[in-house]
Design an enzyme around this catalytic site. Structure first.
Site, PDB file in Angstrom:
ATOM      1  N   ASN A  13      42.391  68.756  44.344  1.00  0.00           N
ATOM      2  CA  ASN A  13      42.468  68.480  42.791  1.00  0.00           C
ATOM      3  C   ASN A  13      43.848  68.946  42.133  1.00  0.00           C
ATOM      4  O   ASN A  13      43.764  70.125  42.050  1.00  0.00           O
ATOM      5  CB  ASN A  13      41.341  68.887  42.328  1.00  0.00           C
ATOM      6  CG  ASN A  13      41.299  68.418  40.773  1.00  0.00           C
ATOM      7  OD1 ASN A  13      42.116  67.814  40.411  1.00  0.00           O
ATOM      8  ND2 ASN A  13      40.205  69.118  40.080  1.00  0.00           N
ATOM      9  N   LYS A  15      45.155  68.203  39.765  1.00  0.00           N
ATOM     10  CA  LYS A  15      44.917  68.340  38.075  1.00  0.00           C
ATOM     11  C   LYS A  15      46.354  67.819  37.484  1.00  0.00           C
ATOM     12  O   LYS A  15      46.702  66.474  37.940  1.00  0.00           O
ATOM     13  CB  LYS A  15      44.787  69.874  37.859  1.00  0.00           C
ATOM     14  CG  LYS A  15      43.502  70.447  38.397  1.00  0.00           C
ATOM     15  CD  LYS A  15      43.030  71.776  38.111  1.00  0.00           C
ATOM     16  CE  LYS A  15      41.659  72.188  38.562  1.00  0.00           C
ATOM     17  NZ  LYS A  15      41.043  73.342  37.998  1.00  0.00           N
ATOM     18  N   HIS A  97      33.987  66.759  36.473  1.00  0.00           N
ATOM     19  CA  HIS A  97      34.565  68.035  36.636  1.00  0.00           C
ATOM     20  C   HIS A  97      34.495  68.939  35.293  1.00  0.00           C
ATOM     21  O   HIS A  97      34.475  68.147  33.865  1.00  0.00           O
ATOM     22  CB  HIS A  97      36.017  67.841  36.752  1.00  0.00           C
ATOM     23  CG  HIS A  97      36.696  69.220  37.245  1.00  0.00           C
ATOM     24  ND1 HIS A  97      37.076  70.286  36.449  1.00  0.00           N
ATOM     25  CD2 HIS A  97      36.975  69.559  38.623  1.00  0.00           C
ATOM     26  CE1 HIS A  97      37.731  70.997  37.205  1.00  0.00           C
ATOM     27  NE2 HIS A  97      37.448  70.709  38.326  1.00  0.00           N
ATOM     28  N   GLU A  99      36.466  70.852  33.570  1.00  0.00           N
ATOM     29  CA  GLU A  99      37.381  70.671  32.725  1.00  0.00           C
ATOM     30  C   GLU A  99      37.459  69.661  31.622  1.00  0.00           C
ATOM     31  O   GLU A  99      37.884  69.383  30.505  1.00  0.00           O
ATOM     32  CB  GLU A  99      38.549  70.903  33.251  1.00  0.00           C
ATOM     33  CG  GLU A  99      39.110  72.382  34.062  1.00  0.00           C
ATOM     34  CD  GLU A  99      40.141  72.214  35.033  1.00  0.00           C
ATOM     35  OE1 GLU A  99      40.403  73.322  35.633  1.00  0.00           O
ATOM     36  OE2 GLU A  99      40.744  71.138  35.351  1.00  0.00           O
ATOM     37  N   GLU A 169      30.894  73.629  41.598  1.00  0.00           N
ATOM     38  CA  GLU A 169      31.978  74.182  41.056  1.00  0.00           C
ATOM     39  C   GLU A 169      31.452  75.415  39.836  1.00  0.00           C
ATOM     40  O   GLU A 169      31.106  74.795  38.781  1.00  0.00           O
ATOM     41  CB  GLU A 169      32.956  73.507  40.693  1.00  0.00           C
ATOM     42  CG  GLU A 169      33.521  72.929  41.665  1.00  0.00           C
ATOM     43  CD  GLU A 169      35.088  71.991  40.858  1.00  0.00           C
ATOM     44  OE1 GLU A 169      36.067  72.562  41.585  1.00  0.00           O
ATOM     45  OE2 GLU A 169      34.850  71.638  39.810  1.00  0.00           O
ATOM     46  N   GLY A 175      39.671  78.699  38.495  1.00  0.00           N
ATOM     47  CA  GLY A 175      41.227  78.998  37.746  1.00  0.00           C
ATOM     48  C   GLY A 175      40.989  80.361  37.422  1.00  0.00           C
ATOM     49  O   GLY A 175      41.916  80.657  36.532  1.00  0.00           O
ATOM     50  N   SER A 215      38.669  78.644  42.615  1.00  0.00           N
ATOM     51  CA  SER A 215      39.283  79.584  43.148  1.00  0.00           C
ATOM     52  C   SER A 215      39.256  79.618  44.707  1.00  0.00           C
ATOM     53  O   SER A 215      39.249  80.965  45.280  1.00  0.00           O
ATOM     54  CB  SER A 215      38.878  81.087  42.467  1.00  0.00           C
ATOM     55  OG  SER A 215      39.136  81.075  41.432  1.00  0.00           O
TER      56      SER A 215
END
Length: 253
Positions: A13, A15, A97, A99, A169, A175, A215
């Protein structure tokens, strides 16, 4: 036994990183390693990069997008539909996701519709779920994820799960540099598989691929790859670093 029957997946991914004109050269570096037919490698760049990478599908690399809309066409400025992705030979899309959920809370209310629409359009969906640090610290992560699965997978027929990949996740590990241990990840993957068994059937639970994200890097991939219910990884920052990504591929191959 079923762990060895499920094909592993290493998904990148990207991003919002890398310029479109740099994308093809980076992928060439990322995949400069041998792997067996027991592994799929998926690259999910920004929308703008997709035309630069589609030719890689001829070499066995899977190409996916990071999101799509719930509708096929219409007055939705800035959006991209599942049908548009299929038309340019994308095979996968990431949905749900954390985010995107964090950026717009209403995303939580449309994930289910997005999944159904994308599958019906012909895409395979990498569906993301996972808990916050507060939920984890309260000890209610299992119930939180179970509720997410119940809400987001409602309306799916059992046969549609052949086009679904679940990416667990934990939000507290995305992150942040904080890693869930392989044992923590395995425990949640097993829990998710049990929920799929409850919501659908034994065959769906045995066959569905559940991958880990949060991560992910080479240093923890070796241990993750040894867990019986972890079928691969969704890689963020490390998917932009050739040596890291190559090592991750080796472990899951």
């Amino acid at each position: 036994m079923n762990h060895f029957l499920r094909k592993s997946l290493v998904a990148a991914n990207w991003k919002m990183n890398i310029l479109p004109t740099e994308a093809n050269a980076l992928v060439r570096q990322l995949i400069d390693v041998e792997w067996t037919s027991r592994l799929d490698v998926l690259i999910c760049p920004p929308f703008t990069h997709l035309p630069y990478l589609i030719d890689l599908t001829k070499e066995g690399i899977l190409i996916g997008a990071q999101n799509c809309h719930i509708n096929s066409f219409g007055a939705y400025t800035g959006e991209v539909s599942a049908e548009m992705l299929v038309d340019i030979a994308c095979s996968h899309v990431i949905l749900g996701h954390s985010e995107r959920r964090a950026a717009d809370f209403s995303e939580n209310m449309v994930v289910s519709r997005k999944i159904q629409h994308a599958i019906n359009a012909g895409l395979e969906v990498v569906y993301c779920c996972g808990e916050t640090l507060e939920v984890r610290e309260s000890g209610s992560e299992n119930q939180f994820v179970a509720n997410q699965l119940l809400l987001d997978l409602k309306g799916l027929e059992a046969e549609m799960l052949a086009q679904l990949i679940i990416a667990y996740e934990p939000i507290w590990a995305i992150g942040t540099g904080i890693n869930a241990t392989a044992q923590q990840a395995q425990a949640m993957h097993l829990w998710i598989r049990e929920q799929i068994r409850h919501l659908f059937n034994e065959q769906c639970a045995n066959n569905i691929r559940i991958i880990y994200g949060g991560s992910v890097k080479a240093s923890n991939s070796e241990f993750l790859s040894l867990m019986p219910d972890i079928d691969g990884v969704l890689v963020g920052g490390a998917s932009l670093i050739p040596k890291e990504f190559q090592e991750i591929i080796k472990y899951f191959s």
